[in-house]
Scaffold this motif. Structure first.
Motif: not given
Length: 281
Positions: A222-223, A242-250
């Motif tokens: 989430y961070l 790019q590997v780590f940046h599969e994240v939810p919305s802000l």
């Protein structure tokens, strides 16, 4: 003055927590733990000084794949890799797990719990002291790195300053979340430091690389949605991000972090109230 025969009401949870906060903050700031972690926070500053020297001595500056990297991009890279992925979890582990454990080890827990204040106020006050203490430790380091690195590579301080504000807000959110999680660990497990280190530097990095829903059980997931910097493209670092940046919305990330802080602090408070602390002789 209180009339004879009347009983003065015990202070509420927040009033008691503020008293514990006032008592604990000075102890945390001048502890050996703060000195050690303050030295650790000098590492990014030394790296920033080295990068500034390179940018000053060589007109090409600091390059990635033959192209000059902007100072703002390098600063964002340092925030992500050094602070978010390493320093913030370290601070959370070493301080969060010790909020109650230090009182037990020093045999002062019974003194606090025999005062006419709720037990959960002790945890809450020490957590607030942890948050202020770590912010005071991190802020000088981040500011020094910002003013050393950003002016290189064609970037300007004025253009990058809004990102500094958002970065600092992200660091505070990370300190709050990790501190709450490890405060909960410290109230439930006898040797919380080992478990905290395994979670922060074993479980989280491993799970973030895996597909599926397990990464939702980490704070780092989430961070990462709060990272606003554009990293240098066509580089190994860019591929890693790019590997780590599969994240939810802000909004989802902010709501999840707030829920993590609230639930873990509430659970830690419940554990402190229900547990019987028997000090070893």
């Amino acid at each position: 003055m209180t009339a004879p025969g009347t009983r003065q009401a015990a202070p509420g949870t927040w009033a008691s927590a503020l008293r514990i906060f006032d008592l604990s903050l000075g102890q945390m700031l001048w502890s050996r733990r703060s000195v050690f972690l303050g030295v650790l926070l000098g590492g990014p500053v030394l790296l920033a000084i080295a990068l500034r020297i390179v940018a000053t001595l060589f007109t090409s500056g600091f390059q990635i794949n033959g192209a000059q990297a902007a100072g703002a991009s390098i600063f964002g890279l340092m925030i992500w890799l050094l602070y978010i992925r390493f320093i913030v979890p370290i601070l959370g582990v070493f301080y969060g797990t010790a909020l109650i454990a230090d009182e037990v080890d020093d045999k002062t827990i019974t003194y606090l719990f025999t005062r006419p204040i709720p037990r959960r106020a002790v945890l809450l006050g020490k957590y607030l002291a942890y948050l202020v203490c770590t912010v005071l430790l991190v802020l000088p380091s981040v500011m020094l790195v910002f003013f050393l690195v950003v002016p290189t590579g064609g970037s300007t301080i004025a253009e990058a300053f809004p990102s500094l504000v958002s970065d600092f807000g992200m660091l505070v959110a990370g300190l709050a979340a990790y501190g709450a999680v490890f405060a909960f660990v410290g109230t439930r497990i006898k040797r919380p430091l080992i478990v905290g280190l395994v979670f922060a530097f074993g479980w989280e990095p491993a799970v973030l690389l895996l597909p599926g829903y397990l990464k939702r059980l980490t704070v780092a997931y989430y961070l990462q949605a709060l990272v606003s910097h554009e990293m240098p493209q066509d580089s190994a670092v860019s591929l890693l991000l790019q590997v780590f940046h599969e994240v939810p919305s802000l909004p989802v990330s902010l709501l999840a972090l707030a829920a993590i802080v609230g639930l873990t602090l509430w659970s830690a408070g419940r554990a402190v109230e229900q547990r019987e602390y028997i000090l070893e002789q």
